[in-house]
Scaffold this active site. Structure first.
Site, mmCIF file in Angstrom:
data_model
loop_
_atom_site.group_PDB
_atom_site.id
_atom_site.type_symbol
_atom_site.label_atom_id
_atom_site.label_comp_id
_atom_site.label_asym_id
_atom_site.label_seq_id
_atom_site.Cartn_x
_atom_site.Cartn_y
_atom_site.Cartn_z
ATOM 1 N N GLU A 1 9.591 16.755 14.989
ATOM 2 C CA GLU A 1 10.031 16.269 13.687
ATOM 3 C C GLU A 1 9.498 17.213 12.612
ATOM 4 O O GLU A 1 8.284 17.374 12.482
ATOM 5 C CB GLU A 1 9.524 14.846 13.416
ATOM 6 C CG GLU A 1 10.098 14.307 12.115
ATOM 7 C CD GLU A 1 9.556 12.941 11.710
ATOM 8 O OE1 GLU A 1 8.331 12.730 11.762
ATOM 9 O OE2 GLU A 1 10.371 12.087 11.316
ATOM 10 N N CYS B 1 13.499 9.877 7.732
ATOM 11 C CA CYS B 1 13.213 9.585 9.144
ATOM 12 C C CYS B 1 14.489 9.626 9.983
ATOM 13 O O CYS B 1 14.443 9.877 11.173
ATOM 14 C CB CYS B 1 12.538 8.235 9.267
ATOM 15 S SG CYS B 1 13.436 6.940 8.426
ATOM 16 N N GLU C 1 7.734 1.437 11.855
ATOM 17 C CA GLU C 1 8.918 2.276 11.600
ATOM 18 C C GLU C 1 8.410 3.711 11.527
ATOM 19 O O GLU C 1 7.763 4.092 10.548
ATOM 20 C CB GLU C 1 9.588 1.880 10.272
ATOM 21 C CG GLU C 1 10.133 0.460 10.240
ATOM 22 C CD GLU C 1 11.416 0.283 11.036
ATOM 23 O OE1 GLU C 1 11.868 1.252 11.668
ATOM 24 O OE2 GLU C 1 11.945 -0.837 11.040
ATOM 25 N N LYS D 1 0.874 -1.179 0.000
ATOM 26 C CA LYS D 1 0.000 0.000 0.000
ATOM 27 C C LYS D 1 0.914 1.233 0.000
ATOM 28 O O LYS D 1 1.400 1.664 1.051
ATOM 29 C CB LYS D 1 -0.893 -0.092 1.237
ATOM 30 C CG LYS D 1 -1.905 0.965 1.603
ATOM 31 C CD LYS D 1 -1.884 2.273 1.008
ATOM 32 C CE LYS D 1 -2.499 3.377 1.795
ATOM 33 N NZ LYS D 1 -1.941 4.658 1.281
HETATM 34 P P1 NAD Z 1 1.827 8.984 7.209
HETATM 35 O O1 NAD Z 1 1.842 8.372 8.550
HETATM 36 O O2 NAD Z 1 0.950 10.153 6.980
HETATM 37 O O3 NAD Z 1 1.409 7.906 6.108
HETATM 38 C C1 NAD Z 1 2.108 6.690 5.911
HETATM 39 C C2 NAD Z 1 1.217 5.699 5.165
HETATM 40 O O4 NAD Z 1 0.113 5.364 6.017
HETATM 41 C C3 NAD Z 1 0.609 6.224 3.862
HETATM 42 O O5 NAD Z 1 0.598 5.185 2.912
HETATM 43 C C4 NAD Z 1 -0.806 6.587 4.282
HETATM 44 O O6 NAD Z 1 -1.742 6.544 3.219
HETATM 45 C C5 NAD Z 1 -1.099 5.491 5.301
HETATM 46 N N1 NAD Z 1 -2.176 5.791 6.271
HETATM 47 C C6 NAD Z 1 -2.601 7.011 6.691
HETATM 48 N N2 NAD Z 1 -3.637 6.861 7.553
HETATM 49 C C7 NAD Z 1 -3.833 5.529 7.706
HETATM 50 C C8 NAD Z 1 -4.738 4.732 8.468
HETATM 51 N N3 NAD Z 1 -5.656 5.267 9.260
HETATM 52 N N4 NAD Z 1 -4.643 3.409 8.379
HETATM 53 C C9 NAD Z 1 -3.708 2.829 7.593
HETATM 54 N N5 NAD Z 1 -2.843 3.509 6.838
HETATM 55 C C10 NAD Z 1 -2.894 4.851 6.892
HETATM 56 O O7 NAD Z 1 3.360 9.311 6.871
HETATM 57 P P2 NAD Z 1 3.956 10.114 5.633
HETATM 58 O O8 NAD Z 1 3.585 11.558 5.788
HETATM 59 O O9 NAD Z 1 3.614 9.394 4.368
HETATM 60 O O10 NAD Z 1 5.537 9.918 5.885
HETATM 61 C C11 NAD Z 1 6.284 10.717 6.732
HETATM 62 C C12 NAD Z 1 6.524 10.036 8.074
HETATM 63 O O11 NAD Z 1 7.084 8.739 7.892
HETATM 64 C C13 NAD Z 1 7.526 10.784 8.942
HETATM 65 O O12 NAD Z 1 7.053 10.859 10.270
HETATM 66 C C14 NAD Z 1 8.777 9.884 8.893
HETATM 67 O O13 NAD Z 1 9.634 10.006 9.985
HETATM 68 C C15 NAD Z 1 8.171 8.539 8.789
HETATM 69 N N6 NAD Z 1 9.132 7.577 8.236
HETATM 70 C C16 NAD Z 1 9.700 6.634 9.069
HETATM 71 C C17 NAD Z 1 10.642 5.744 8.561
HETATM 72 C C18 NAD Z 1 11.297 4.712 9.447
HETATM 73 O O14 NAD Z 1 11.850 3.759 8.901
HETATM 74 N N7 NAD Z 1 11.261 4.824 10.763
HETATM 75 C C19 NAD Z 1 11.000 5.791 7.210
HETATM 76 C C20 NAD Z 1 10.413 6.748 6.409
HETATM 77 C C21 NAD Z 1 9.464 7.635 6.918
#
Ligand code: NAD
Length: 452
Positions: free
Chosen positions: A355, A262, A228, A153
């Site tokens: 962040e 991240c 993550e 997804k």
């Molecule tokens: P996000 O949490 O907004 O979305 C991530 C994913 O979750 C997307 O595919 C989104 O459509 C989905 N999503 C959103 N609401 C959901 C729900 N209710 N149920 C299931 N899925 C849902 O994150 P983002 O804005 O896409 O990415 C940025 C964030 O990701 C930052 O906080 C960053 O630190 C983190 N990140 C962490 C890592 C790691 O390995 N720790 C790596 C990359 C990014």
């Protein structure tokens, strides 16, 4: 329903992608469950061979995928090409894991117990927009190697390379529906995957806020989760470090991928006795960062992902923090944001505690090693960090005291697919990558054999 996919460097619409609803997502889960029997019946050696073919198909398509990732995410093309090479290496590494799921034999009273590593079943990999293909592959490959089927997804903002990845799986000969992609929003598609009782495990990479929702939903049917999440990592520079090397490396330790990483080292902790000297070295290093067209070979930093995200990042500068230096940005279309260095002597500025996920770093002074560790750990996050010193004892003592999962010494890059990756505290739960990642997608079964 369809959504437009935008190139963040030009603001052009580059594709329209179908946004699936709950019913279509449920169909995907049903198809995945049916494919499980086929995938499980394939021997480990043949599964490994199919996964190698998949990796080689990605390798053959590497330039196309790199170009597509750059168009969709704004990564510099240099960065996308480098990442693609790492993705192929990672895929080959986990192709081999299919044949390395080795159980134990345990002598017990009256006989022997043997253990098997059984697949969890249907695995959903929910990815963010910052490194769409890499994060999909990190979750997908060990899961497939362990005999699971996978539903990917991607973020609604960045689905293009994941769609191509699944085409390549088919071209490589993986059986139908062993890897699928479901495009759509988090609340519709993501939530359906979380709620579905036939999904055995979810690997979620994204924000800590959504990570909490994921864990709550998964708890309803005790689904396995790997989370993550976000970070606010410290880059600690001790007075005895090679200050020139540390100052030259610091900008790209946070501005890489426009800070949308991240692991971005977004807090720069510098020992007070050398902070002025360090900043003198840092300023020209920041001024030399080239922001612009990600397809140009000389560009270091591309755009932010969207106009909305740029507004969010800009808001951190609204209350006029003490700006040390900013790099230039191009004029014209594109979601540009200037790489920015801020100073906060008490470390309490919002840029120092939250962040940002943009190209902003806050310099904070510290007095001694206790002070450095106290500031570095004064956050709910615990993902990554760096330590710069010529004293290896100091480096390792400090590393042991930092509450974070991935640290680097005299370098700002800690992530290698051969080593485990994941967060302490609210940066996540579980580990990806490393030699044992496939086991994270298995249940251990113990079978007793009587020898009486
Ligand atoms: P996000 O949490 O907004 O979305 C991530 C994913 O979750 C997307 O595919 C989104 O459509 C989905 N999503 C959103 N609401 C959901 C729900 N209710 N149920 C299931 N899925 C849902 O994150 P983002 O804005 O896409 O990415 C940025 C964030 O990701 C930052 O906080 C960053 O630190 C983190 N990140 C962490 C890592 C790691 O390995 N720790 C790596 C990359 C990014």
């Amino acid at each position: 329903m369809h959504a437009e996919v935008i190139n963040p460097a030009t603001e052009d619409i580059i594709a329209t992608v179908e946004m699936l609803d709950e019913a279509r997502t449920e169909h995907a889960v049903r198809r995945a469950s049916a494919a499980m029997n086929t995938w499980r019946s394939i021997s480990a050696a043949d599964r490994a061979r199919l996964l190698q073919r998949f990796a080689l198909a990605v390798e053959a398509d590497m330039e196309n995928l790199a170009q597509l990732e750059t168009r969709n995410c704004g990564h510099t093309l240099n960065n996308s090409r480098f990442t693609l090479r790492k993705i192929v290496d990672c895929m080959l590494f986990y192709a081999g894991a299919a044949e390395r799921l080795i159980g134990k034999q345990i002598p017990v009273d009256g006989g022997i117990n043997i253990t098997f590593h059984e697949p969890v079943g249907v695995v959903a990999v929910i990815a963010p927009w910052n490194f769409p293909l890499m994060i999909a592959v990190w979750g997908m490959m060990p899961a497939l190697a362990a005999g699971n089927v996978v539903i990917l997804k991607p973020s609604e903002l960045t689905p293009l390379t994941t769609l191509r990845l699944v085409e390549l799986a088919t071209e490589a000969g993986l059986p139908d529906n062993v890897v699928q992609v479901v495009t759509g929003t988090g609340p519709a598609v993501g939530q359906t995957l979380l709620d579905h009782s036939d999904v055995g495990k979810v690997v979620f990479t994204g924000s800590t806020a959504v990570g909490r929702t994921v864990m709550t939903s998964a708890a309803r049917n005790l689904k396995r989760v790997t989370l993550e999440l976000g970070g606010k990592s410290a880059n600690i520079v001790f007075a005895d470090a090679d200050l020139k090397a540390a100052a030259e490396a610091a900008p790209m330790g946070v501005f890489d991928n426009a800070g949308q990483d991240c692991c971005a080292r977004s807090r720069l902790l510098v020992q007070r006795s050398v902070i002025d000297e360090f900043i003198e070295l840092l300023v020209p290093a920041v001024r030399s960062v080239v922001v612009g067209d990600p397809t140009h070979a000389d560009t270091h930093v591309g755009p932010l992902i969207s106009a909305t995200h740029r507004e969010r990042v800009s808001a951190f500068l609204a209350d006029k923090p003490q700006i040390v230096v900013q790099a230039d940005i191009p004029e014209g279309p594109g979601y540009w944001f200037p790489p920015t260095v801020i100073r906060s002597d008490d470390g309490r500025a919002p840029t120092a505690t939250q962040e940002i996920f943009g190209p902003v770093v806050t310099v904070i002074p510290f007095d001694d090693d206790d002070d450095a560790v106290r500031i570095a750990n004064d956050t709910t996050y615990g993902l990554a960090g760096s330590i710069w010193t010529r004293d290896i004892g100091q480096a390792l003592r400090t590393a042991r005291r930092i509450e974070a999962g991935n640290l680097s010494i005299n370098s700002n890059s800690a992530v290698r697919y051969q080593a485990p990756f994941g967060g302490f505290k609210q940066s996540g739960i579980g580990r990806e990558l490393g030699p044992d990642a496939a086991l994270e997608f298995t249940e251990t079964k113990s079978v007793y054999i009587s020898t009486a």
